[in-house]
Scaffold this motif. Structure first.
Motif, PDB file in Angstrom:
ATOM      1  N   TYR A 257      78.730 -20.578 -34.789  1.00 12.13           N
ATOM      2  CA  TYR A 257      79.643 -21.723 -34.774  1.00 12.13           C
ATOM      3  C   TYR A 257      81.101 -21.263 -34.734  1.00 12.13           C
ATOM      4  O   TYR A 257      82.001 -22.067 -34.948  1.00 12.13           O
ATOM      5  CB  TYR A 257      79.363 -22.618 -35.991  1.00 12.13           C
ATOM      6  CG  TYR A 257      77.928 -23.077 -36.045  1.00 12.13           C
ATOM      7  CD1 TYR A 257      77.519 -24.248 -35.412  1.00 12.13           C
ATOM      8  CD2 TYR A 257      76.954 -22.316 -36.687  1.00 12.13           C
ATOM      9  CE1 TYR A 257      76.192 -24.656 -35.435  1.00 12.13           C
ATOM     10  CE2 TYR A 257      75.619 -22.716 -36.719  1.00 12.13           C
ATOM     11  CZ  TYR A 257      75.259 -23.886 -36.085  1.00 12.13           C
ATOM     12  OH  TYR A 257      73.938 -24.289 -36.096  1.00 12.13           O
TER      13      TYR A 257
ATOM     14  N   SER B  33      84.180 -25.636 -33.695  1.00 16.94           N
ATOM     15  CA  SER B  33      82.926 -25.535 -34.446  1.00 16.94           C
ATOM     16  C   SER B  33      82.183 -26.861 -34.444  1.00 16.94           C
ATOM     17  O   SER B  33      80.947 -26.897 -34.330  1.00 16.94           O
ATOM     18  CB  SER B  33      83.207 -25.086 -35.882  1.00 16.94           C
ATOM     19  OG  SER B  33      83.810 -23.805 -35.903  1.00 16.94           O
TER      20      SER B  33
ATOM     21  N   SER C  35      84.763 -20.172 -33.477  1.00 19.06           N
ATOM     22  CA  SER C  35      85.677 -20.446 -32.374  1.00 19.06           C
ATOM     23  C   SER C  35      86.040 -19.108 -31.743  1.00 19.06           C
ATOM     24  O   SER C  35      85.916 -18.062 -32.387  1.00 19.06           O
ATOM     25  CB  SER C  35      86.935 -21.145 -32.888  1.00 19.06           C
ATOM     26  OG  SER C  35      87.640 -20.279 -33.768  1.00 19.06           O
TER      27      SER C  35
ATOM     28  N   LYS D  66      79.435 -26.124 -39.811  1.00 12.22           N
ATOM     29  CA  LYS D  66      78.119 -25.905 -39.216  1.00 12.22           C
ATOM     30  C   LYS D  66      77.178 -26.945 -39.832  1.00 12.22           C
ATOM     31  O   LYS D  66      77.477 -27.519 -40.897  1.00 12.22           O
ATOM     32  CB  LYS D  66      77.624 -24.488 -39.496  1.00 12.22           C
ATOM     33  CG  LYS D  66      77.574 -24.109 -40.983  1.00 12.22           C
ATOM     34  CD  LYS D  66      77.181 -22.654 -41.151  1.00 12.22           C
ATOM     35  CE  LYS D  66      77.186 -22.256 -42.634  1.00 12.22           C
ATOM     36  NZ  LYS D  66      76.814 -20.835 -42.822  1.00 12.22           N
TER      37      LYS D  66
END
Length: 536
Positions: free
Chosen positions: A177, A196, A179, A137
């Motif tokens: 973020y 991400s 998946s 992130k």
């Protein structure tokens, strides 16, 4: 407990705190042995007796220390002093990518490619060493003032052979973020990091997150079920090739994403290749799902990357200029825009012949004089000062009076309180009469009723009163009345969006049973009712 001022390991002098989270705090320190600045990540002492957190902290040190790459924050040392566990890392002077996005989004194509390519390079190196980061992130990407992007915080990283993805019963990582496989609680692999990174790319391009919601669960469900809004609709100025890379990285099915971070880097490095400059938009199906075929990505691969390396493109120059301005004038949007304008003017002037430079200089001189005169006139009032007619606010509540005056450009000065027969909180006197003319920005004083003491005692005997609960810091969805009604008011505030930050009456005060309590909720956009919170 803070470790500022302490010397850890008889070597690291802790100088100041620079950041932190729920698990650890990061400090700037000086290595007295090597005479250099380092970053020290210290595990919160409240967690030092939790063996699982200590193992996770140790795992972060091991994961990062096993990597040696210019785009990964280096780990120098790890230690323990009594109950203090710490990791000594490379100190990066500069903002996080999150801070940079907040300041400059949407980023330029060159910045996006430069930063994302470096992150891809770091992830490729980690994956090749069987390490999956699992928490990519922008908060975990540091931007040095030399333009180098570095990945940090391997706190929840694991070897690719591990199938454990939860900690204390909850999925690890940051939900915006995530998946889809993280949201599902499935096996997390290298392609989870690619997803991400796709979210990070999306945020760099649009300044927005692809999925948001009122709760972590709602955001996770959107990652699993909802198609992402095409970033081209939010920022059509970015080349199609970048949009294609984002959408491929954000595929719900891991098999549809890039084969590896290295393959994604090749596509990023090929963005400015001449074959991709006129790339057509993605085809779409009627149901809105993106076509899985991306023709423009065919045949570029490694050859295109090698070609792009020969290109004279100044990828990263804009980033360096912005970072330098952040160093000089941190977190000031207006001055940043001024800085961008100055750099643009300098670049334009550098390519002019001498006679154009002379004319440009004269033009700039007169513009500066005009701006100076205008600014001086605004300050001194040479052209006359706008006036505002004072409205009648007697009889209104204090909050309503403040809002009415604010709309007229008049601020409230002193607010005095006096007992009267009027309801408590009602304006009973104003220092300037209705119709008087005041300069815009000038203030008037108000006198507010505290109510009649005898009447108040009588009402207390006649009416049942209930105590107002403390809603400060609560999410809007959790706020309920307790013998009284709740009136929600949205107002811009530094608190997290959706959380309460004030109430009237205040927590602990009494309100008539069946009465109304106003609760102000943080919301960066304009509120539904223009009633300011107390003390504003």
């Amino acid at each position: 407990m803070s470790v500022e001022g302490r010397k850890l390991g008889d070597r690291y002098e802790v100088i100041s705190r620079v950041g932190g989270g729920g698990m650890a705090v990061v400090y700037k320190a000086r290595d007295v042995l090597l005479n250099r600045y380092v970053a020290i990540k210290v595990l919160n002492e409240s967690l030092s007796n939790d063996s699982e957190f200590v193992r996770r902290f140790s795992r972060e040190a091991q994961a990062a220390a096993s990597l040696s790459h210019p785009s990964v924050v280096s780990v120098y040392d790890v230690g323990q002093e009594n109950h203090t566990h710490y990791i000594v890392m490379e100190y990066i002077e500069g903002p996080t990518l999150k801070e940079y996005i907040q300041q400059y989004s949407p980023l330029t194509s060159e910045e996006i490619v430069s930063i994302a390519s470096q992150i891809c390079d770091a992830l490729a190196h980690a994956h090749e060493n069987q390490i999956v980061h699992r928490d990519i992130k922008p908060h975990n990407i540091l931007l040095g003032y030399n333009g180098r992007a570095k990945v940090t915080d391997f706190g929840i990283a694991r070897a690719t052979s591990s199938s454990t993805i939860t900690q204390a019963g909850s999925v690890m990582g940051s939900v915006h973020y995530f998946s889809p496989e993280q949201a599902r609680g499935g096996l997390i692999g290298e392609k989870s990091d690619i997803y991400s990174l796709g979210v990070v790319l999306y945020e760099m391009v649009t300044g927005e997150l692809p999925f948001d919601g009122d709760s972590a669960i709602s955001v996770a469900m959107k990652h699993l079920q909802e198609p992402v809004i095409d970033p081209e609709k939010l920022n059509p100025d970015v080349p199609q090739s970048i949009h294609h890379i984002i959408l491929k990285a954000l595929e719900k099915d891991p098999d549809q994403r890039f084969e590896s971070a290295r393959a994604m880097k090749h596509e990023l490095d090929a963005v400015f290749h001449y074959d991709r400059m006129e790339e057509p938009p993605l085809r779409t199906h009627r149901d809105g799902d993106l076509d899985k075929t991306i023709p423009a990505m065919k045949g570029l691969g490694h050859a295109a990357t090698e070609e792009s390396k020969k290109s004279p493109s100044k990828v990263g120059d804009q980033t360096l200029a912005n970072l330098e301005r952040l160093r000089q004038v941190p977190a000031d949007k207006d001055q940043t825009m001024l800085g961008r304008t100055v750099v643009w003017l300098e670049n334009v002037q550098a390519n002019m012949p001498w006679w154009q430079k002379l004319l440009f200089g004269l033009f700039t001189f007169f513009v500066i004089i005009a701006l100076a005169v205008f600014a001086f006139d605004a300050v001194m009032g040479w052209m006359g000062q706008d006036t505002a007619e004072v409205p009648d606010v007697v009889g209104k509540s204090r909050a309503e009076a403040v809002e009415v005056l604010k709309d007229k450009g008049i601020s409230v000065g002193d607010v005095n309180e006096e007992p009267s027969s009027e309801k408590k909180g009602t304006v009973i006197e104003q220092s300037e009469q209705e119709g008087a003319e005041l300069g815009e920005g000038e203030s008037i004083d108000l006198t507010v009723s505290t109510g009649s003491e005898k009447a108040g005692e009588h009402e207390q005997e006649q009416k049942e009163m209930v105590e107002v609960k403390d809603y400060i810091g609560e999410w809007e969805s959790n706020i309920q009345g307790a013998g009284y009604e709740i009136e929600i008011i949205y107002w811009p505030h530094s608190s997290k969006t959706g959380k309460a930050f004030a109430s009237d009456p205040a927590p602990g005060e009494k309100v008539e049973k069946g009465g109304t309590v106003r609760v102000w909720i943080s919301n960066p956009t304009e509120g539904k009712k223009k009633i300011p919170p107390p003390n504003q």
